[in-house]
Design a protein around this motif. Structure first.
Motif, PDB file in Angstrom:
ATOM      1  N   GLU A  35       0.896  -1.253   0.093  1.00  0.00           N
ATOM      2  CA  GLU A  35      -0.053   0.098  -0.020  1.00  0.00           C
ATOM      3  C   GLU A  35       0.918   1.348  -0.067  1.00  0.00           C
ATOM      4  N   THR A  36       0.266   2.237  -0.476  1.00  0.00           N
ATOM      5  CA  THR A  36       1.126   3.574  -0.537  1.00  0.00           C
ATOM      6  C   THR A  36       0.285   4.613   0.397  1.00  0.00           C
ATOM      7  N   GLY A  37       0.791   5.626   0.759  1.00  0.00           N
ATOM      8  CA  GLY A  37       0.348   6.671   1.702  1.00  0.00           C
ATOM      9  C   GLY A  37       0.054   6.227   3.156  1.00  0.00           C
ATOM     10  N   ARG A  38      -0.607   7.012   3.581  1.00  0.00           N
ATOM     11  CA  ARG A  38      -1.061   6.806   5.057  1.00  0.00           C
ATOM     12  C   ARG A  38      -1.786   5.451   5.331  1.00  0.00           C
ATOM     13  N   VAL A  39      -1.575   4.682   6.354  1.00  0.00           N
ATOM     14  CA  VAL A  39      -2.342   3.708   6.836  1.00  0.00           C
ATOM     15  C   VAL A  39      -3.837   4.082   6.720  1.00  0.00           C
ATOM     16  N   LYS A  40      -4.643   3.489   6.146  1.00  0.00           N
ATOM     17  CA  LYS A  40      -5.877   4.150   5.962  1.00  0.00           C
ATOM     18  C   LYS A  40      -6.672   3.673   7.421  1.00  0.00           C
ATOM     19  N   TRP A  41      -7.550   4.852   7.726  1.00  0.00           N
ATOM     20  CA  TRP A  41      -8.285   4.657   9.037  1.00  0.00           C
ATOM     21  C   TRP A  41      -9.215   3.409   9.101  1.00  0.00           C
ATOM     22  N   SER A  42      -9.534   2.875   7.739  1.00  0.00           N
ATOM     23  CA  SER A  42     -10.285   1.533   8.065  1.00  0.00           C
ATOM     24  C   SER A  42      -9.261   0.247   8.541  1.00  0.00           C
ATOM     25  N   VAL A  43      -8.076   0.564   8.378  1.00  0.00           N
ATOM     26  CA  VAL A  43      -7.184  -0.510   8.976  1.00  0.00           C
ATOM     27  C   VAL A  43      -7.268  -0.406  10.485  1.00  0.00           C
ATOM     28  N   TYR A  44      -7.205   0.905  11.164  1.00  0.00           N
ATOM     29  CA  TYR A  44      -7.439   1.128  12.408  1.00  0.00           C
ATOM     30  C   TYR A  44      -8.706   0.490  12.992  1.00  0.00           C
ATOM     31  N   SER A  45      -9.600   1.121  12.537  1.00  0.00           N
ATOM     32  CA  SER A  45     -10.947   0.724  12.714  1.00  0.00           C
ATOM     33  C   SER A  45     -11.396  -0.606  12.750  1.00  0.00           C
ATOM     34  N   THR A  46     -10.769  -1.636  11.704  1.00  0.00           N
ATOM     35  CA  THR A  46     -11.062  -2.781  11.699  1.00  0.00           C
ATOM     36  C   THR A  46     -10.170  -3.583  12.809  1.00  0.00           C
ATOM     37  N   PHE A  47      -9.118  -3.049  13.085  1.00  0.00           N
ATOM     38  CA  PHE A  47      -8.315  -3.739  14.202  1.00  0.00           C
ATOM     39  C   PHE A  47      -8.902  -3.317  15.793  1.00  0.00           C
ATOM     40  N   VAL A  48      -9.473  -2.255  15.865  1.00  0.00           N
ATOM     41  CA  VAL A  48      -9.919  -1.640  17.194  1.00  0.00           C
ATOM     42  C   VAL A  48     -11.423  -2.512  17.371  1.00  0.00           C
ATOM     43  N   THR A  49     -11.995  -2.872  16.261  1.00  0.00           N
ATOM     44  CA  THR A  49     -13.342  -3.229  16.569  1.00  0.00           C
ATOM     45  C   THR A  49     -13.623  -4.881  16.292  1.00  0.00           C
ATOM     46  N   SER A  50     -12.325  -5.355  16.108  1.00  0.00           N
ATOM     47  CA  SER A  50     -12.307  -7.025  15.727  1.00  0.00           C
ATOM     48  C   SER A  50     -12.750  -7.584  17.028  1.00  0.00           C
TER      49      SER A  50
END
Length: 1447
Positions: free
Chosen positions: A864-879
Motif C-alpha cells: 500500500e502507499t500513503g497513510r495507513v487507512k483509518w479503515s485499518v485502524y477501525s477494523t483492528f480496534v473493532t475486531s
C-alpha cells in the motif's frame, strides 16, 4: 522607563524565538541539492560585505555579554532586558555564521528574520540614545556617551547601521545561480551528493540527525524506493559484520556460551560508547528530582531570597539537564539499534553459510526460517536492553541517595526494602513469562512448520479436497498457541499492574515510615520524593522485562548455537588435480548412512564392498529397481551422505550434479543455466540445442530472459529437468553426476538428450548417470546394478546381459515386455521410419506458463502507499467484541490518571502548612486515592489482555481462511515466503506488540494532556505556547510520516527476499556445493541483508530525527512554565499546585518521547495489520459446498465425462488455451492424453478439477454440470496423482490417510499392491515410520508409489494419472500398470504419460495440439496411420528401444 525596558525585553525574547524557529524550519527545507562552491564568491563584493556583517554582529554580541557580566559583578543583579538582548545577539551571530556558509555562498542574502532583527536593534538603539540625549541635553558631554550605561549603545550604533544595509542587498535568481556552475563543479557536486550519508556527516549533523534531511526531502516529493536510500555505514554491512564475528568465533572453540562471548567481543567498542551515553542519560534524568526541592522552596519563599535570580538559574539548569537527557537518550537508542542491525546481519550470514554446508539430514527449512524470523531478531533487539543489567542498580542507588537527602535514613531504607520486594514479586512473574514465551515459541514453531509445508503443497491439497482438514489442523495448532498466548498476556497484565502501582506502593510505605519516625514532611520533600518514585518506577518495571528479555535471548542464542554446532558435512571430495590423470573417480569400500545416529542393528543406506575405479571419459550407468539406492549412491560419491565406516571417495577434477528432483532458482532461465559463469555465446547456444531448449525459449515471450517463479511452478517437469541439465553442461566440468535425467521427458526428447547432450557435448567427460530407461545402458562403458543399497553387478552391458540369471537380465525382460505391448506389425513398419528433426526435438509435456506470459514474471510484492487507512485502524480496534471494551479501557485509564494526580496533589497541599491535617487523615486519604487508582489500572490491564487475544485470533482466522480459499493461481504467482512472512512475523507483531503499542499511545496522550491541563491551572499563558508547539509538532510529524511510512513498508517487504533466498538455497544446497558456488550465493544473500539493513537503519534514524526535534520543543514548554512560575508574583499562585506542575513537568519530555515513539511505531507496526488484512480479502474460489446443488452421495456411478465446446484462458487478457474442445470420455474406460508442449493437456486436467474455470462451454460428469456444484463435492469424488509426487512431514500412516478414515489393514493392502510393503516393514516402526519434510528420506520413485497407494486407498470412480510412474523402473512400472488395471477395472482413468507403454493399452487416446483435438480414437486405429501424431511418438519410442549401438 521600566515599562519601556519590559517591552524591549519581551521584544528581544520574541525575536529570539523567531530566529530559533527559522533555524528549525530551515533545517527541514534542506535538500540534497549541492550548494554552489565557495570559490566563485569569496572574491566578490557580496562575500566581503557578508564578512563585515558577521564581524559587526560578533562585536555587538561580545559587548552585550560583557555588559551582563559587568552588571552582575557590580550590582549582583542583571536586568531581564539585558539578558534577553545578549542571548538574542549570540543566537543571531551564530545564525549569521551559518547563513554565510550556506545561503550567502549561493548569492542569497541573509535570512529575513535576521535583517528585521538588525533593523529593529538599530532603531531601538537610535531611539534609546536620542532619549538619553534629550534627557541629559543640558549637561551633555563626551563622558556621558562613554559612561558604563551608554558606551555599548554608542559603539553599537554604527555597527548596527552597517548591519541594516543588508536590506539593500539583492539575491541572484535561480537562473543566474545555475549559470555560475561550471561543468567541472557540477561533476564534483554530484560526487559530493552521492557521498552524503551518515558516514560523512558532521558531529552536529549526527547529534541532530540532520544527515537524514535528504531522505526526508526525497520522501516528500516521491514514493521512496530502495535506490533512494543511502547505504549503511561500513561497520553495519554484512560482509564486515560477519567477518568480525567469524574472527571472534575462530579465536575460541564454539562450546556452550561461547557464541555469546564471540558476539560481545565483536561489538564491545560500540557497546562501550553506548554505555557512556546511557550513563549520561541516567545522570541527567536524576538532576530534576534533586533540584525540585530547591525549586518548590523558592516558590514558597522558604529560601529567604526575594529576587528571581535563583529561580531563573534553576529553570535554566532544568532546561539544560532535560536537553542533555533528550540528546543522550536519542543517541543511546539509535546506537543500540545500529548494534542490533550489525548483530542481525552477522548472525544471518553465519546461519546461511552454515545451512549451505549441512546435509539434508540437518535442520528443516521451517526451523531455519524461525531462526531468521524470530531468534536472530530477538538477539538483535536485546542490544537495546543490555545496558539495563548495570543501569538498574545504578538507578536504584541514585534514587535512594535522593530520598536519603530529603527524608532521612529510615524512610530511604523503607523505600529500598519495598522496591526490592516489588522486584522480587516481579521476578517469579518474569520467570513465568519466560516459560510461557518458550511455550508460545514451541507452538509457533509447530504452526509455522505445518503452514510452510501446507503452502508449498497447497495445489495437491486442493486437488485432493484436503484443504479443509489441513485448515482445521492448522487452526488447532493456533488454538494451542492462543492458550499459551492468553496465559502469557495475563501474566503481562500482572506485571503491568505492578509497574503502574509501584510508585504508589513505595510512596505509601515511605511516607508511613516518615510519620513513624516523626520526619517532617514538607511540600518540597514530598514532591521531590514523588518525582523520585516516578523515576524509580522504571527500574522496578525493567527488572522483570529485563529478566524476560535475558531468558528469551538466551533461548534464542542457544537455538542459534545449537544450529551452528551441528556437524558439518564430511569433506569427502579431493579437489586437487590428480597425479594420475587417467583416474576420474576412486570409490573405496565403505558404509554410508543419511543419519549418523542410526540404531546399530539398522543397515546403512549404502554399502560398497569392493574398490571401484572410474577412468576419465568413461560413461557409467547406474540402474536398479525403485528404492535400490541409486540416488543415495550418487550422493555418497558426492559426499552428501555421512561416512559411517571405510575410506572416503575421491573425485579428481570439477563436478556437476543434476538431482532427480529438479532445483531451479527464481531468476531468469539464462541465469539458471549460466549459474554464475560468464556468457560464452557459441557454447551457450550449443548447450541450448543439446538440451532441447530452443523450442521452449522461442515460445516464451521473453525468451531465455523469462523469469522462473518460485520452485519453477511456471515450468513443466521436463523443462525444469532440461534447464538444470543445461546448467550442468554449461559448467564444463570434468565429472558429471546425472540422477535419472530422462524420467520427465518423452521419447523424442529423451533420444535427443542422450544423443546430442550425453554422447556429443559430454563425449570426453566422465559421466555417472542413474536411469530407469534401460535402452540407454548399452552405450555405457560400465553398468552398475544396484539392489538394497549394494552394487550387485558391474561390467559392460554386453557381458551382463549374457548372464541369464543376472539382475539386469530380469529388468531387461520387464522392459521387453513393455515394448511388446505395442503392435508388432507397427513395430516392423516403424523400423525404417525416421522422424524429422523437428519431431525428435519436440517435447510432449505441458506448461502453464506458455499460455499466459504474464505469469512468467515474478510479481513484486504489493505494498500500500500513503497513510495507513483509518479503515485499518477501525477494523483492528473493532475486531474484538465490536470494540465494546475500548471505551471501558479508556475510562479506566482516565480515572486512574485523575486519582493518581489527586493523590499527589493531596500530599502536596496537606504538607504545605504544618498542622493543616493530621497524619492519620493524611495517610488515609492518600491510601484511599491510591487504591482506587490501582483498581482501575488492574481492570485496564486485564481488559487489554482479553481484547488483544481476541483481536489476534480473529485476524489470524480471517487471514488463514482467506488464504486456504484462494484460487490456485494465487499460489502460483505468490511466493510462499510472502505468506510465511505474514503468518510468522506480522502475526507475531499482532499477537504481542500492536495492541499494547496502540493502547500505550492513547494512554500516554491522556497523561500528556492531563499534565498540560494541570499546567494551565497555574499559568494559563502556557496554553498559547502549547498550541504553537503542538502545531509545529503536528507539522513535523506529518513531514516525517510520509518517509517513515514507506521505510516501514520497505522493512517488511525486504525481509521476504531474504527468507525466500534462504529457502531456495537450502533446497538446492547439494547442487550449490557440487558446483562450488557457495561464495556466489553468500554474496547474494549479503546483498539482500544489506538492502534490509539500510532500510531498517534509516527507519530507526527517522524516528530519532523526529524525537530530537519534538523533545526540544517540549523541553521549551517546560522551561517556559518554570520561567512563568518564577516571574509570577508568589501571592497569585498556589505553591502546592505549582510544585506539582514542576514535578509532573519533569516527566513531560519522557511522556512526549513515549507519545512520539508509539505514534511512529503504531503506524509502522499497523502495516503488519494492513498486510494481514490484504490477505483477508483475497479473491475466493467457488464455494466448497452449494447446498441447493449437491450431487447424489453415490455420484459419479458410471464416470462418463462430457466436454462441450470447452474454451479456457488463464486470464481475461491472455490468449485462449483450449479452443472449443468437444469429446466424450466413456465411463469405466481408460483414456490416454498426449500432445506437444502447449497443447493443453494439463489445462484440460485443471479444468476437470475446476482449478481454472471455463470461459465458455462446460464439463458434465454423469449428467451433472460440474460448474454448478461445490468444489468439495467435485474434487472429493476425483482422484489424482500429480506430476510432482508430494509427501508431508509426519509418518507413513498420515501420508497415506491424512484424514484418518481407513484401518491399518486397508493401508497394508494398498502398500502391498504398490510394492511398498517390504520397504515399510524394513523400519521397526512400520506405519509409524517417520517421513521427513518433503519426503526427503524417500526416493522420488518411492514417493510416486506412495501417491499411487494414496489414490488407490480413496477408491474413486474417476482417476487422473499425470505422469504417475515417470521415476519408476520398467519392471515396477509394469507391476504398477497391472495393479492399476486390476484395481481400476470399473473406473474411468485419464492418463498423461511420457512412456508409450503407459497409454498404449488404453481404450482411447486423445491427441491435443494448440488447444484443439487432433486425434481421438483407439490406439490400434491410430497406429494404422503412420502419419498420425500418435504413430510418430510410438515409432520414436521403438527406435530408441531397439537402436542404441550408434550412440
Amino acid at each position: 522607563m521600566a515599562a519601556f525596558d519590559s517591552v524591549l525585553g519581551m521584544s528581544n525574547v520574541a525575536f529570539f524565538y523567531a530566529i530559533l524557529m527559522w533555524v528549525l524550519l530551515h533545517s527541514l527545507r534542506q535538500t540534497t541539492r549541492c550548494p554552489v562552491l565557495a570559490v566563485h564568491f569569496k572574491r566578490g563584493p557580496m562575500f566581503f560585505f557578508a564578512v563585515i556583517t558577521l564581524l559587526c554582529s560578533a562585536v555587538v554580541s561580545v559587548m552585550n555579554i560583557a555588559l551582563v557580566f559587568y552588571q552582575f559583578s557590580n550590582k549582583r543583579m542583571v536586568g531581564y532586558g539585558s539578558v534577553s538582548l545578549a542571548l538574542t545577539w549570540v543566537l543571531a551571530t551564530m545564525v549569521s555564521f551559518y547563513s554565510m556558509k550556506t545561503r550567502v555562498r549561493e548569492h542569497k542574502r541573509f535570512p529575513l528574520v535576521l535583517i528585521l532583527w538588525w533593523v529593529f536593534a538599530f532603531v531601538v538603539d537610535a531611539v534609546s540614545l536620542s532619549m538619553k540625549m534629550v534627557k541629559n541635553f543640558e549637561s551633555m558631554s563626551l563622558w556621558v556617551f562613554l559612561s558604563e550605561d551608554n558606551v555599548v549603545d554608542v559603539v553599537s550604533l554604527p555597527l548596527l547601521l552597517l548591519l541594516s544595509f543588508n536590506v539593500c542587498t539583492r539575491e541572484h535568481s535561480d537562473t543566474e545561480q545555475e549559470q555560475l556552475l561550471l561543468p567541472k563543479e557540477v561533476e564534483s557536486c554530484v560526487e559530493r551528493e552521492e557521498e552524503e550519508d551518515y558516514t560523512n556527516a558532521s558531529t552536529w549533523s549526527k547529534l541532530t540527525f540532520q544527515w537524514l534531511n535528504p531522505v526526508f526531502e526525497m520522501g516528500r516529493i516521491k514514493k521512496l524506493e530502495l535506490i533512494d536510500i543511502p547505504p549503511v555505514p561500513r561497520s553495519e554491512m554484512t560482509a564486515s559484520a560477519s567477518s568480525v564475528l567469524e574472527e571472534s568465533l575462530r579465536r575460541q572453540k564454539l562450546e556452550r556460551g561461547h557464541l555469546t562471548w564471540a558476539i560481545a567481543h565483536s561489538i564491545w567498542k560500540s557497546m562501550a560508547l553506548n554505555a557512556v551515553l546511557a550513563g549520561v542519560n541516567t545522570g541527567a534524568a536524576y538532576i530534576g528530582p534533586v533540584l525540585i526541592t530547591h525549586f518548590v522552596n523558592f516558590l514558597m519563599g522558604n529560601d529567604g531570597d526575594s529576587s528571581n535570580r535563583k529561580g531563573m538559574v534553576l529553570a535554566f539548569i532544568f532546561f539544560l539537564s532535560k536537553t542533555v537527557e533528550s540528546l543522550s537518550q536519542r543517541q543511546w537508542y539509535f546506537g543500540a539499534q545500529r548494534i542490533g542491525i550489525r548483530v542481525r546481519a552477522a548472525l544471518m550470514s553465519l546461519v546461511y553459510s552454515k545451512s549451505l554446508s549441512m546435509k539434508r539430514a540437518g535442520s528443516t527449512q521451517g526451523n531455519i526460517i524461525n531462526l531468521i524470523n524470530v531468534d536472530i531478531e530477538r538477539i538483535g533487539d536485546f542490544c537495546w536492553f543490555i545496558h539495563g543489567v548495570w543501569l538498574l542498580p545504578v538507578q536504584v542507588m541514585l534514587a535512594l541517595v535522593i530520598l536519603y537527602i530529603n527524608l532521612g535514613y529510615i524512610p530511604s531504607i523503607a523505600a529500598f526494602v519495598v522496591t526490592v520486594l516489588v522486584m522480587v514479586c516481579n521476578t517469579p512473574l518474569a520467570n513465568k513469562q519466560g516459560g510461557l514465551h518458550s511455550k508460545i515459541m514451541e507452538a509457533k514453531d509447530a504452526r509455522i512448520k505445518v503452514t510452510s509445508e501446507t503452502m508449498k503443497n497447497i495445489r495437491i491439497l486442493k486437488l485432493h479436497s484436503w484443504e479443509t482438514s489441513f485448515l482445521q489442523k492448522l487452526l488447532q495448532l493456533r488454538e494451542t498457541e492462543r492458550k499459551w498466548l492468553q496465559k502469557y498476556l495475563y501474566t503481562c497484565s500482572a506485571v503491568a499492574t505492578l509497574f503502574w502501582t509501584s510508585p504508589t506502593l513505595v510512596s505509601v510505605v515511605t511516607f508511613g515510615a516518615c510519620i513513624l519516625v516523626k520526619t517532617e514532611l514538607t511540600a518540597a520533600t514530598v514532591l521531590s520524593a514523588l518525582a523520585t518514585f516516578r523515576i524509580l518506577q522504571e527500574p522496578i518495571y525493567n527488572l522483570p522485562e529485563l529478566i524476560s528479555q535475558i531468558i528469551q535471548t538466551k533461548v534464542s542464542l542457544d537455538r542459534v548455537q545449537e544450529f551452528i554446532k551441528e556437524e558439518d558435512r564430511n569433506q569427502f571430495i579431493n579437489r586437487h588435480t590428480p597425479k594420475i590423470s587417467a583416474v576420474a573417480i576412486e570409490i573405496k569400500p565403505g558404509e554410508y548412512a543419511w543419519e549418523l545416529n542410526d540404531q546399530p542393528h539398522e543397515k546403512p543406506t549404502i554399502q560398497i564392498t569392493e574398490k571401484l575405479v572410474i577412468k576419465k571419459g568413461q560413461k557409467v550407468a547406474v540402474c536398479g529397481s525403485v528404492g535400490s539406492g541409486k540416488s543415495s549412491f550418487l550422493c555418497s560419491i558426492l559426499g552428501e551422505i555421512s561416512l559411517v565406516s571405510g575410506s572416503v571417495t575421491k573425485i579428481y577434477g570439477t563436478r556437476s550434479y543434476v538431482p532427480q528432483s529438479p532445483w531451479i532458482q527464481s531468476v531468469t532461465v539464462r541465469d539458471n543455466i549460466l549459474f554464475g559463469k560468464q556468457m560464452n555465446k557459441d557454447f551457450y547456444e550449443a548447450v541450448l540445442d543439446g538440451c532441447a531448449l530452443n523450442q521452449d525459449i522461442s515460445m516464451w515471450g521473453d525468451g531465455d530472459l523469462t523469469l522462473v517463479e518460485e520452485r519453477g511452478i511456471n515450468l513443466s517437469g521436463g523443462q525444469k529437468q532440461r534447464i538444470q541439465l543445461a546448467r550442468a553442461v554449461y559448467n564444463d566440468s570434468d565429472v558429471y553426476f546425472l540422477d535419472d535425467p530422462f524420467s520427465a521427458v518423452d521419447a523424442h526428447t529423451g533420444t535427443h538428450l542422450f544423443k546430442k547432450c550425453l554422447m556429443k557435448l559430454l563425449h570426453d567427460k566422465t559421466v555417472v548417470y542413474a536411469t530407469h530407461q534401460l535402452e540407454f545402458l548399452e552405450a555405457a562403458d560400465l553398468v552398475l546394478v544396484m539392489k538394497d543399497g549394494r552394487i550387485v553387478e558391474s561390467g559392460r552391458y554386453k557381458d551382463l546381459i549374457a548372464c541369464p540369471n543376472c539382475e539386469l537380465v530380469q529388468q531387461m525382460a520387464a522392459h521387453q515386455d513393455a515394448v511388446n505391448q505395442i503392435n508388432p506389425c507397427h513395430e516392423d513398419e516403424s523400423a525404417s521410419f525416421r522422424p524429422s528433426q523437428k519431431n525428435q526435438i519436440e517435447v510432449a509435456e505441458e506448461t502453464i506458463q506458455e499460455i499466459n506470459e504474464d505469469w512468467s514474471r515474478n510479481k513484486e510484492e504489493e505494498a500500500e502507499t500513503g497513510r495507513v487507512k483509518w479503515s485499518v485502524y477501525s477494523t483492528f480496534v473493532t475486531s474484538a467484541y465490536k470494540g465494546a471494551l475500548v471505551p471501558v479501557i479508556l475510562l479506566c485509564q482516565v480515572f486512574f490518571q485523575a486519582l493518581q494526580m489527586g493523590s499527589n496533589y493531596w500530599m502536596s497541599w496537606a504538607t504545605e502548612q504544618r498542622g493543616r491535617v493530621n497524619n492519620k487523615q493524611l495517610m488515609e486519604i492518600f491510601v484511599l486515592l491510591s487504591c482506587g487508582g490501582t483498581i482501575f489500572i488492574l481492570g485496564r490491564t486485564i481488559l487489554m489482555s482479553v481484547v488483544a487475544v481476541e483481536t489476534a485470533q480473529r485476524l489470524f482466522h480471517g487471514m488463514i481462511t482467506s488464504i486456504f480459499r484462494a484460487p490456485v493461481s494465487f499460489f502460483d504467482t505468490t511466493p510462499s515466503s510472502r505468506i510465511m512472512s505474514r503468518s510468522s512475523t506480522d502475526q507475531c507483531t499482532v499477537d504481542t506488540d500492536i495492541p499494547y503499542r496502540l493502547a500505550g499511545l492513547v494512554f500516554a496522550l491522556i497523561q500528556l494532556l492531563s499534565i498540560i491541563v494541570l499546567m494551565s491551572q497555574v499559568a494559563w499563558q502556557i496554553m498559547f505556547i502549547f498550541f504553537v508547539v503542538l502545531a509545529i509538532s503536528i507539522w513535523y510529524q506529518a513531514y516525517y510520516i510520509t518517509t517513515a511510512r514507506e521505510l516501514a513498508r520497505m522493512v517488511g517487504i525486504r525481509k521476504a527476499p531474504i527468507l525466500h533466498h534462504f529457502s531456495e538455497s537450502i533446497a538446492g544446497a547439494a547442487t550449490i556445493r557440487c558446483f562450488s558456488q557457495e561464495h556466489l550465493f553468500l554474496t547474494k544473500v549479503e546483498a539482500l541483508i544489506d538492502d534490509y539493513s539500510r532500510v531498517a537503519f534509516h527507519n530507526f534514524g527517522t524516528m530519532e530525527w523526529l524525537s530530537v526535534r519534538i523533545n526540544f520543543l517540549f523541553n521549551l514548554i517546560f522551561y517556559f512554565v518554570l520561567v512563568i512560575l518564577v516571574t509570577l508574583p508568589k501571592s497569585t499562585i498556589d505553591p502546592s499546585l505549582a510544585g506539582l506542575v514542576a514535578t509532573y513537568g519533569l516527566n513531560l519530555n519522557v511522556l512526549q518521547a513515549w507519545v512520539i515513539w508509539n505514534l511512529c511505531n503504531v503506524e509502522n507496526k499497523m502495516i503488519s495489520v494492513e498486510r494481514i488484512l490484504q490477505f483477508c480479502r483475497l479473491p475466493s474460489e467457488a464455494p466448497l459446498i452449494i447446498q441447493d446443488c449437491r450431487p447424489e452421495p453415490e455420484w459419479p456411478k458410471e464416470g462418463k465425462i462430457e466436454l462441450h465446446n470447452l474454451h479456457i484462458r488463464y486470464d481475461p487478457a491472455a490468449p485462449m488455451v483450449l479452443k472449443g474442445v468437444t469429446c466424450v470420455f466413456p465411463g469405466q474406460k481408460k483414456i490416454g492424453i498426449v500432445g506437444r508442449t502447449g497443447s493443453g493437456k494439463s489445462t484440460l486436467l485443471q479444468a476437470l478439477f475446476r482449478v481454472v474455470e471455463p470461459s465458455e462451454g462446460c464439463i458434465v460428469i454423469d449428467g451433472v454440470d460440474i460448474s454448478k456444484i461445490g468444489l468439495q463435492d467435485l474434487r472429493s469424488k476425483l482422484g489424482i496423482i500429480p506430476q510432482d509426487p508430494t509427501l508431508f512431514l509426519g509418518t507413513v500412516r498420515t501420508n497415506l490417510d491424512p484424514l484418518e478414515e481407513h484401518a491399518d489393514q486397508e493401508l497394508w493392502e494398498v502398500l502391498k499392491k504398490c510394492n511398498l510393503a517390504e520397504i515399510v516393514r524394513r523400519d521397526p516402526r512400520l506405519l509409524d515410520a517417520p517421513v521427513a519434510e518433503n519426503g526427503e528420506n524417500w526416493s522420488v520413485g518411492q514417493r510416486q508409489l506412495v501417491c499411487l497407494a494414496r489414490l488407490l486407498l480413496k477408491k474413486r470412480r474417476i482417476l487422473v494419472l499425470d505422469e504417475a510412474t515417470a521415476s519408476i523402473d520398467t519392471a515396477t512400472d509394469n507391476l504398477i500398470q497391472k495393479t492399476i488395471r486390476e484395481e481400476t477395472s470399473g473406473c474411468t482413468v485419464i492418463t498423461v504419460a511420457h512412456r508409450i507403454p503407459t497409454v498404449i493399452d488404453n481404450d482411447l487416446v486423445l491427441v491435443l495440439d494448440e488447444g484443439t483435438i487432433v486425434e481421438y480414437d483407439q490406439p490400434a486405429q491410430l497406429l494404422l496411420n503412420n502419419s498420425s501424431s500418435f504413430s510418430k511418438l510410438v515409432s520414436e519410442f521403438l527406435r530408441r528401444s531397439t537402436q542404441t549401438e550408434s550412440w
